[in-house]
Motif scaffolding. Sequence first.
Motif, PDB file in Angstrom:
ATOM      1  N   GLY A   1       0.680  -1.236  -0.160  1.00 35.78           N
ATOM      2  CA  GLY A   1      -0.031  -0.171   0.124  1.00 35.78           C
ATOM      3  C   GLY A   1       0.781   1.331   0.116  1.00 35.78           C
ATOM      4  O   GLY A   1       1.824   1.328  -0.703  1.00 35.78           O
TER       5      GLY A   1
ATOM      6  N   GLY B   1       4.304  -5.121  -2.419  1.00 39.07           N
ATOM      7  CA  GLY B   1       3.253  -4.815  -3.471  1.00 39.07           C
ATOM      8  C   GLY B   1       2.455  -3.703  -3.115  1.00 39.07           C
ATOM      9  O   GLY B   1       2.387  -3.107  -2.139  1.00 39.07           O
ATOM     10  N   PHE B   2       1.665  -3.501  -4.161  1.00 33.46           N
ATOM     11  CA  PHE B   2       0.721  -2.057  -4.037  1.00 33.46           C
ATOM     12  C   PHE B   2      -0.555  -2.343  -3.586  1.00 33.46           C
ATOM     13  O   PHE B   2      -1.039  -2.314  -2.568  1.00 33.46           O
ATOM     14  N   ALA B   3      -1.439  -3.148  -4.418  1.00 34.73           N
ATOM     15  CA  ALA B   3      -2.647  -3.634  -3.882  1.00 34.73           C
ATOM     16  C   ALA B   3      -2.733  -4.813  -3.178  1.00 34.73           C
ATOM     17  O   ALA B   3      -1.723  -5.752  -3.428  1.00 34.73           O
TER      18      ALA B   3
ATOM     19  N   ILE C   1      -7.138  -7.595  -5.900  1.00 39.24           N
ATOM     20  CA  ILE C   1      -6.730  -7.964  -7.328  1.00 39.24           C
ATOM     21  C   ILE C   1      -7.487  -9.200  -7.880  1.00 39.24           C
ATOM     22  O   ILE C   1      -7.926  -9.156  -8.831  1.00 39.24           O
TER      23      ILE C   1
ATOM     24  N   THR D   1     -10.751  -8.080  -8.578  1.00 43.62           N
ATOM     25  CA  THR D   1     -10.807  -7.304  -9.782  1.00 43.62           C
ATOM     26  C   THR D   1     -10.710  -7.973 -11.012  1.00 43.62           C
ATOM     27  O   THR D   1     -11.381  -7.985 -11.988  1.00 43.62           O
ATOM     28  N   ILE D   2      -9.467  -8.818 -11.091  1.00 40.13           N
ATOM     29  CA  ILE D   2      -9.310  -9.471 -12.505  1.00 40.13           C
ATOM     30  C   ILE D   2      -9.855 -11.071 -12.443  1.00 40.13           C
ATOM     31  O   ILE D   2     -10.029 -11.552 -13.518  1.00 40.13           O
TER      32      ILE D   2
ATOM     33  N   GLU E   1      -9.555 -13.806 -11.255  1.00 44.04           N
ATOM     34  CA  GLU E   1      -8.379 -15.121 -11.402  1.00 44.04           C
ATOM     35  C   GLU E   1      -7.766 -15.017 -10.254  1.00 44.04           C
ATOM     36  O   GLU E   1      -7.467 -14.239  -9.481  1.00 44.04           O
TER      37      GLU E   1
ATOM     38  N   LEU F   1      -4.398 -15.744  -8.333  1.00 41.19           N
ATOM     39  CA  LEU F   1      -2.902 -15.324  -8.357  1.00 41.19           C
ATOM     40  C   LEU F   1      -2.020 -16.513  -8.075  1.00 41.19           C
ATOM     41  O   LEU F   1      -2.211 -17.353  -6.885  1.00 41.19           O
ATOM     42  N   PRO F   2      -0.862 -16.498  -8.611  1.00 43.00           N
ATOM     43  CA  PRO F   2       0.135 -17.509  -8.076  1.00 43.00           C
ATOM     44  C   PRO F   2       0.542 -17.467  -6.793  1.00 43.00           C
ATOM     45  O   PRO F   2       0.413 -16.424  -6.055  1.00 43.00           O
TER      46      PRO F   2
ATOM     47  N   PHE G   1       3.130 -14.762  -5.844  1.00 38.75           N
ATOM     48  CA  PHE G   1       2.704 -13.335  -6.354  1.00 38.75           C
ATOM     49  C   PHE G   1       3.148 -12.452  -5.290  1.00 38.75           C
ATOM     50  O   PHE G   1       2.695 -12.695  -3.936  1.00 38.75           O
ATOM     51  N   GLN G   2       3.709 -11.220  -5.527  1.00 36.72           N
ATOM     52  CA  GLN G   2       4.130 -10.132  -4.761  1.00 36.72           C
ATOM     53  C   GLN G   2       5.196 -10.682  -3.583  1.00 36.72           C
ATOM     54  O   GLN G   2       5.037 -10.048  -2.508  1.00 36.72           O
TER      55      GLN G   2
ATOM     56  N   PHE H   1       9.437 -12.616  -6.344  1.00 33.36           N
ATOM     57  CA  PHE H   1       8.608 -12.357  -7.514  1.00 33.36           C
ATOM     58  C   PHE H   1       9.200 -10.816  -7.945  1.00 33.36           C
ATOM     59  O   PHE H   1       9.381 -10.323  -9.182  1.00 33.36           O
TER      60      PHE H   1
END
Lengths: 318, 286
Positions: free
Chosen positions: B206, B228-230, B235, B238-239, B241, B243-244, B247-248, B252
């Motif tokens: 954030g 990470g940001f979000a 996420i 939003t998308i 799907e 995430l692996p 991720f983040q 990564f």
Amino acid sequence: MKQVLDFEKPIVNLKEKIAELKRFTSDSDIDLTEEIRTLEKRLAVLEEDIYGNLQPWDRVQLARHPERPTTLDYIEQLFTDFIEFHGDRSFGDDAAIVTGLAFYKEKPVTVIGHQRGKDTKENIRRNFGMPHPEGYRKALRHMKQAEKFSRPIICFIDTKGAYPGKAAEERGQSEAIARNLIEMAGLTVPIICVVIGEGGSGGALGLGVGDEILMLENSTYSVISPEGAASILWKDASYAQQAAESMQITAYDLKKLGLIDQIIPEPKGGAHRDLNQQASYLNEVIDHSLRTLEKYSIEELLEKRWEKYKKMGSYQIL
Amino acid sequence: MLKDLFGKRKRYASIPSEQAKTDVPEGLMQKCSGCHKIYYRKEMNKNLQVCPHCDYHHPLQAWQRIETLFDEASFEEWDKQLSTGNPLNFPGYEEKIKKDQEKTGLREGVVTGKGTIDGKETAFAVMDSSFRMGSMGSVIGEKIARAIEQAKEEKIPFIIFTASGGARMQEGLLSLMQMAKTSVAVKRFSDAGGLMISVMTHPTTGGVSASFASIGDYHLAEPGALIGFAGRRIIEQTIREKLPDDFQTAEFQLKHGQLDKVVHRSDMKSTLALLLSFHQKGGKES
């Protein structure tokens, strides 16, 4: 027909009634002028009562109004010879941010702003005004250019936030925003930032470090969306209204907290009711701010910028 | 059978109940958050809270980190009198702060000051995620900005250990503006030639990730740290799907070009000392 928000329904109903009576008077022999006059008086009182006492949640609705003027609307109204430029030179072009050059009262300025769409198709193209890192990097490229050629920067802020997506993370959303903050902190030209709709968190701040921070009367600026805060704090997004009140996200609250410099009035019922009028209010303030900022030397400008941000915060010393 | 009379062998196997497996005596023992093995806390502390079995890096409290990093008795604390109020009169905020003050013994989620690492002097800010998830309010922003200014004044480097879930919602936009304030401070420091090293620890997300954490001269991170940001959940929603798993993570971010180096906690002190020595006048000789 403008889309009607819940809180303004009584006004619209009364207006419809008046219009009906007027039609009736002109079509028939019965004269209702007296009744119409009474109702018009009542309308004035009602408008004063409703628009004069907007609650934070009402303003959230106005800030998100689908017909609310966007960056490109204001660009058309305030500047001449606007020419849009594209791309961050390393990945792509982000349509959620527009950047370009224009004349403001005959002088060149760099204009940057979040851009939402007004219909579904345009919103998809512009990703609902939620930028990816390449959007912030495009903006930065133009800011550095403005610095090189000594022209002021005017930023319009209107986003729900930076896009929370997988690709955005992979390309460094955090770094892109952080880079803009540190670079904007040191730009040697005047920067004016205007929140015209929703100022959503870091995604808004990524275009929001400057010398003069302005807000339209019914815009909002918040660290997290009211829905987001409600779902984290109370585990229930339906408390959004309460969160909007608690977090103090209106222009009036933020002026009191010393976080913005000026509030720009809106036409009765919101900016979307009269774009020309809104643009002229905006024009007046931008003109005055630019004149003031242009008087400072670069050293003064940067010192004032530091002084401004240094003061932001609230703490106790034990 | 006769030998049964003398045998000590149990005729049944005892299987610890599910509860007994997870019940770790408070204080003495510690369960690894990575592999769930149980260790003596003392042993884990000796290993800098890194699991001897799976290498999981547990969050360090601010003072734990300072003590393991800086030369003995070399550090002084700055601005410890700064304390959080309730600027928006946000319901329940004061109680939450008080509770975490009692829990952590800290006044807020960051400790700032200066000290020496292998004899090299540096200013520091160490965030502590056990205090309101290290979320950034006015006091954290102010202490970090002051520490950077002080480093500029004293012409010494500035090292920050970030650990934060992001903004402090209860301070509204005041919280967001700490990102701007600290960034202006970093800019001034950087323009004056100051060296800033950012070490991202679990979690750095954030508003902290999108401000001072990501604008140092060098970006290091601890293995496995979430950066990470979000947030992952936002996420994924939003998308639409999944995430692996990686991720983040720090690894990564390294792969995607956002970090200079992932540094194991046991190598952190020597790495920082080396980085500092690269920036000393006269190089190695001094």
